[in-house]
Motif scaffolding. Structure first.
Motif, PDB file in Angstrom:
ATOM      1  N   PHE A 166      11.492   4.526 -11.237  1.00  0.00           N
ATOM      2  CA  PHE A 166      11.652   5.555 -10.247  1.00  0.00           C
ATOM      3  C   PHE A 166      12.171   6.791 -10.926  1.00  0.00           C
ATOM      4  N   GLN A 167      11.591   8.110 -10.442  1.00  0.00           N
ATOM      5  CA  GLN A 167      12.592   9.226 -10.820  1.00  0.00           C
ATOM      6  C   GLN A 167      12.209  10.369  -9.984  1.00  0.00           C
ATOM      7  N   VAL A 169      11.044  13.939  -8.753  1.00  0.00           N
ATOM      8  CA  VAL A 169      10.176  15.119  -8.932  1.00  0.00           C
ATOM      9  C   VAL A 169      10.319  16.181  -7.887  1.00  0.00           C
ATOM     10  N   ALA A 178       9.573   9.628  -7.033  1.00  0.00           N
ATOM     11  CA  ALA A 178       8.136   9.320  -7.563  1.00  0.00           C
ATOM     12  C   ALA A 178       8.151   7.977  -8.615  1.00  0.00           C
ATOM     13  N   VAL A 179       6.879   7.470  -8.891  1.00  0.00           N
ATOM     14  CA  VAL A 179       6.814   6.271  -9.578  1.00  0.00           C
ATOM     15  C   VAL A 179       6.328   6.585 -10.949  1.00  0.00           C
ATOM     16  N   ASN A 180       6.893   5.663 -11.791  1.00  0.00           N
ATOM     17  CA  ASN A 180       6.196   5.827 -13.374  1.00  0.00           C
ATOM     18  C   ASN A 180       4.678   5.590 -13.426  1.00  0.00           C
ATOM     19  N   ALA A 181       3.723   5.970 -12.744  1.00  0.00           N
ATOM     20  CA  ALA A 181       2.450   6.166 -12.696  1.00  0.00           C
ATOM     21  C   ALA A 181       1.721   7.196 -12.188  1.00  0.00           C
ATOM     22  N   GLU A 182       0.385   7.256 -12.179  1.00  0.00           N
ATOM     23  CA  GLU A 182      -0.261   8.530 -11.787  1.00  0.00           C
ATOM     24  C   GLU A 182       0.122   8.684 -10.122  1.00  0.00           C
TER      25      GLU A 182
END
Lengths: 238, 604
Positions: A166-167, A169, A178-182
């Protein structure tokens, strides 16, 4: 001698250790300072501001402020409880929180905090933001409607799970998790046993198929307000 | 994945040593090259610098000059600051919109030109103004806007839109800008002519501790607004342990209504760089970083040229000024459109290649700043003062100003006045005297200190500009008789909502709620209790926010509530039918009436 830092919280002498935050020292002394973004085992974050205390008359977040010898800390004052209540109300109107059918009800820290502060309904108008749900993962659901942007999942994923699922945005009112993917949580390496999942204080990250498992009356905050566990230490000791 | 994109992005990352902390440079370059930082590009960057994709997305989504979706080859950013609004920016906006056939926030269907609004770009004294890519265009009106669009459609080269050159270094071959300086009062300190090399010579002749003592004796306080004693800051940083130490010049001048740093950087950059070098000597740093706001990118080539000249003259580099073992150089770090990066810890985050989130304090930058090293962050103007103190001695500096506020202050004056521009005046000057000099004697309100400052009413115009009375980072916005101060406050809330980083709850949510209630009052639906509501909400945000942005964002509301209370009271009223003023009965039953096909029988 040098390993003890003495200071006051609401007129009570507290002994802290060097490097401790005011919150950590207060916890050990059985004094509860309300908090939502702080979580045991995670680095201090200072985002929710519910733990605001007065340190020598200046507002500071108890979760990030280190103990210092001789300081005078105010915690349980009418003024501070009012400000904290306002912040909790802000969280309610900022998202879309429907306690009556949320799986987290009774175990939710935001809801429990509102009860502790005696908030029946917020005085602020609901902002009804448009937020989305990510149900792509077989075992985990993200409902951003209920997110309070405390950042616990971000820290738990990186610091405890050794991942970076997670991070945040965006910024300001458009900030979101947001998640670490598109786009989809299913495309990340998150696992249902990750501490990032269990660290969520509200119903924003949920394990699927376990909702409503605990009957009303037996849930975490059904009988004792949030913070009772910390305060119990003091009651027992005094 | 397209091979060209992958290879070009990889090349860009490699040119920045695949260093994650150089993220701002990397994403800025990718944006410039591809007009966006696409999802694909984020994956490539993350892999190249060894981070997670979501970390790159986090940075890109934070700064307004970066975007995941493609922008046009040319981006027109029209400043819609309050001062530009007062100068008719709405008509200019309409002209741009009509000529391009698109709305603000859109890109032409052929993908060539994007049209956007932007907050203060530091050109309030020549408003309305816009940035076309990096090129500032000033004093706009409708016909100019139409001509700009026609010209761009022909050549797509913003540089060719500059048909006249400004004064001073604005006309320098490396600047070539139509911006004018509007220096109205050239004071004895900051704007006085530069004697290149003199201050450094004086500084190097004494020990670093003596340099700090001189700055302390001069009683220099930070010019960015907070007014922290500069010498003390240096002393803390010097005393802190760290292998490397850094000097950062905060040139992220973003407070609405402030533009004095633009003028300093245009006309006296040597003084700024000398100040940084002296700070480096004093604290034991080898590297200085100028954090230059993205809006001032047009000055960068000239500033690089000045830095190069200083290197050639031995004023930067190895053994600076002939002092054996004193090595110091300066790099420029560009921002990318975020007001919050003027906050020193957010600025450091940005320099480190992160979102511009402020950091928790303590530790303070003096202990743990840039890359966790002891760091001094000083304002452009503060560094100029340092140079003057070393040149002439502390006594010559603090003979100007007042006891608590030594020296002079650069004021950026704009709005309803005859002579907008930059004034260097001694601290302690009365606001009324400032207004007289600027030709603004009929002001009904003055915002001192920019959006986060105080709205001052005429009965307080005898107050003085200094740290102990009316503190200001330099912005003085003047409002004449035809202005509505509540609308001004409302605009400032829009600004803070836009620029809040969103890290803490009170600032992220509270300002939105303040605006909701102020809008309700402005629409005539307010009730007397709303004034207490605004006061309580404003105080909550001010007291509990994490950084200076939130701690000052309610000021426009709180100071107008105090100083212009009658303006609020005239708008709020009790209703005699016992309903809340915000409740519109006709509107509430409107849908039902339409369905029923007849009017309801409620009395009105």
């Amino acid at each position: 001698m040098s390993n003890t830092i003495t200071f006051m919280i609401d007129g009570v002498e507290i002994e802290g250790k060097p490097g401790q935050t005011i919150m950590q020292a207060a916890d050990e002394a059985g004094i509860y300072i309300p908090r939502l973004c702080a979580f045991k085992g995670l680095s201090p974050y200072g985002a929710c501001r519910v733990c605001t205390v007065m340190v020598n008359g200046r507002p500071q977040a108890a979760c990030t402020q280190p103990v210092a010898p001789g300081t005078v800390v105010e915690n349980d004052t009418e003024r501070l409880q009012h400000l904290r209540g306002n912040i909790v109300e802000m969280m309610f109107v900022e998202g879309n929180h429907y306690c009556m059918f949320c799986e987290k009800s009774g175990n939710c820290e935001l809801q429990a905090m509102a009860y502790r502060f005696g908030i029946a309904a917020p005085k602020y108008p609901y902002l009804f933001p448009e937020r989305d749900v990510d149900a792509s993962h077989p075992d985990i659901l993200i409902d951003r409607n209920r997110c309070i942007l405390c950042g616990r999942c971000i820290r738990a994923s990186s610091d405890l799970d050794g991942k970076n699922v997670f991070q945040f945005v965006g910024r300001g009112k458009d900030k979101q998790i947001a998640v670490n993917a598109e786009a989809r949580l299913a495309d990340t390496d998150i696992d249902v046993t990750d501490q990032a999942v269990s660290s969520c204080p509200v119903g924003a990250i949920l394990k699927k198929r376990v909702g409503y498992a605990v009957p009303i009356g037996e849930r975490l905050y059904d009988h004792k307000p949030i913070g009772s566990d910390i305060e119990a230490a003091r009651t027992a000791g005094s | 994945m397209s091979g060209t994109l992958e290879n070009t992005v990889k090349d860009i990352c490699r040119s920045h040593s695949n260093d994650r902390t150089r993220m701002m440079d990397i994403v800025r370059e990718v944006q410039a090259r591809f007009k966006c930082v696409s999802s694909e590009a984020m994956d490539v960057i993350a892999a190249a610098v060894g981070t997670h994709r979501v970390e790159v997305e986090s940075v890109v989504s934070f700064y307004t000059y970066l975007s995941e979706k493609p922008k046009g080859k040319v981006v027109i950013r029209l400043c819609n600051d309050i001062i530009d609004k007062m100068h008719g920016v709405e008509r200019v906006a309409q002209a741009f919109s009509d000529a391009l056939g698109i709305k603000f926030g859109e890109t032409t269907p052929d993908g060539t030109i994007s049209l956007e609004y932007t907050p203060c770009i530091g050109l309030c004294d020549q408003a309305p103004a816009a940035l076309i890519n990096d090129v500032p265009v000033t004093d706009l009106h409708r016909s100019i806007a139409r001509q700009i669009v026609a010209d761009l459609k022909k050549h797509m080269d913003p540089k060719r839109l500059v048909h006249r050159l400004g004064d001073g270094n604005n006309a320098h071959e490396l600047v070539q800008s139509m911006v004018v300086n509007n220096i109205r009062t050239e004071g004895p300190m900051v704007l006085s002519p530069v004697n290149r090399g003199e201050a450094i010579k004086q500084a190097l002749a004494i020990s670093p501790v003596e340099v700090i003592r001189a700055v302390k004796t001069a009683r220099l306080r930070g010019r960015g607004g907070a007014g922290f004693p500069t010498g003390m800051k240096w002393e803390f940083t010097r005393a802190a342990t760290g292998e490397e130490k850094y000097v950062i010049c905060n040139a992220d001048e973003g407070e609405p209504g402030t533009f004095k740093d633009r003028v300093i950087l245009t006309e006296r950059p040597d003084r700024v760089f000398a100040g940084m070098t002296i700070a480096g000597y004093a604290i034991g740093a080898k590297t200085g970083i100028v954090y230059l706001r993205g809006e001032y990118a047009y000055l960068r080539p000239y500033l690089e040229h000045v830095l190069e000249r200083r290197r050639n003259d031995g004023l930067l580099g190895q053994n600076v000024g002939g002092k054996e073992g004193f090595n110091f150089d300066i790099v420029i770090q560009m921002g990318a459109g975020a007001y919050i990066c003027g906050e020193e810890t957010a600025l450091i985050s940005s320099c480190e290649g992160l979102r511009g989130d402020p950091k928790n304090r303590p530790p303070f930058p003096a202990q743990k700043g840039y890359l966790d090293c002891p760091t001094v962050v000083n304002n452009v103007e503060t560094l100029c003062c340092v140079t003057k103190i070393l040149e002439r001695g502390p006594g010559a500096f603090n003979e100007y100003g007042s006891q608590g506020s030594a020296g002079t202050k650069l004021l950026s004056i704009s709005g309803d006045c005859k002579l907008p521009g930059v004034y260097e005046l001694p601290f302690g000057i009365k606001l009324s005297e400032v207004l007289k000099q600027a030709g603004a004697e009929d002001a009904i309100a003055v915002q001192v200190g920019g959006a986060s400052g105080a709205m001052v009413a005429p009965n307080e115009f005898e107050r003085t500009i200094c740290f102990d009375d009316l503190a200001t980072g330099g912005a003085i916005m003047v409002f004449g008789p035809e202005r509505n101060v509540l609308e001004v406050a409302d605009y400032f809330l829009d600004f803070f909502i836009e620029e809040s980083c969103g890290y803490c709850t009170p600032c992220r949510v509270g300002n939105v709620l303040l605006k909701e209630r102020l809008d309700r009052i402005l629409a005539g639906h307010g009730e007397p209790a709303d004034l207490d509501y605004l006061q309580d909400l404003g105080e909550t945000i001010k007291t509990t926010s994490r950084c200076g942005l939130g701690q000052t964002s309610p000021n426009p509301v709180l100071t107008t509530l105090k100083n212009f209370r009658s303006a609020y009271e005239a708008l709020v009223k009790e209703r005699d039918d016992g309903l809340q003023p915000s409740f519109d009965l006709s509107e509430a039953v409107g849908d039902a009436e339409q369905i029923a096909g007849h009017k309801s029988v409620h009395a009105d």
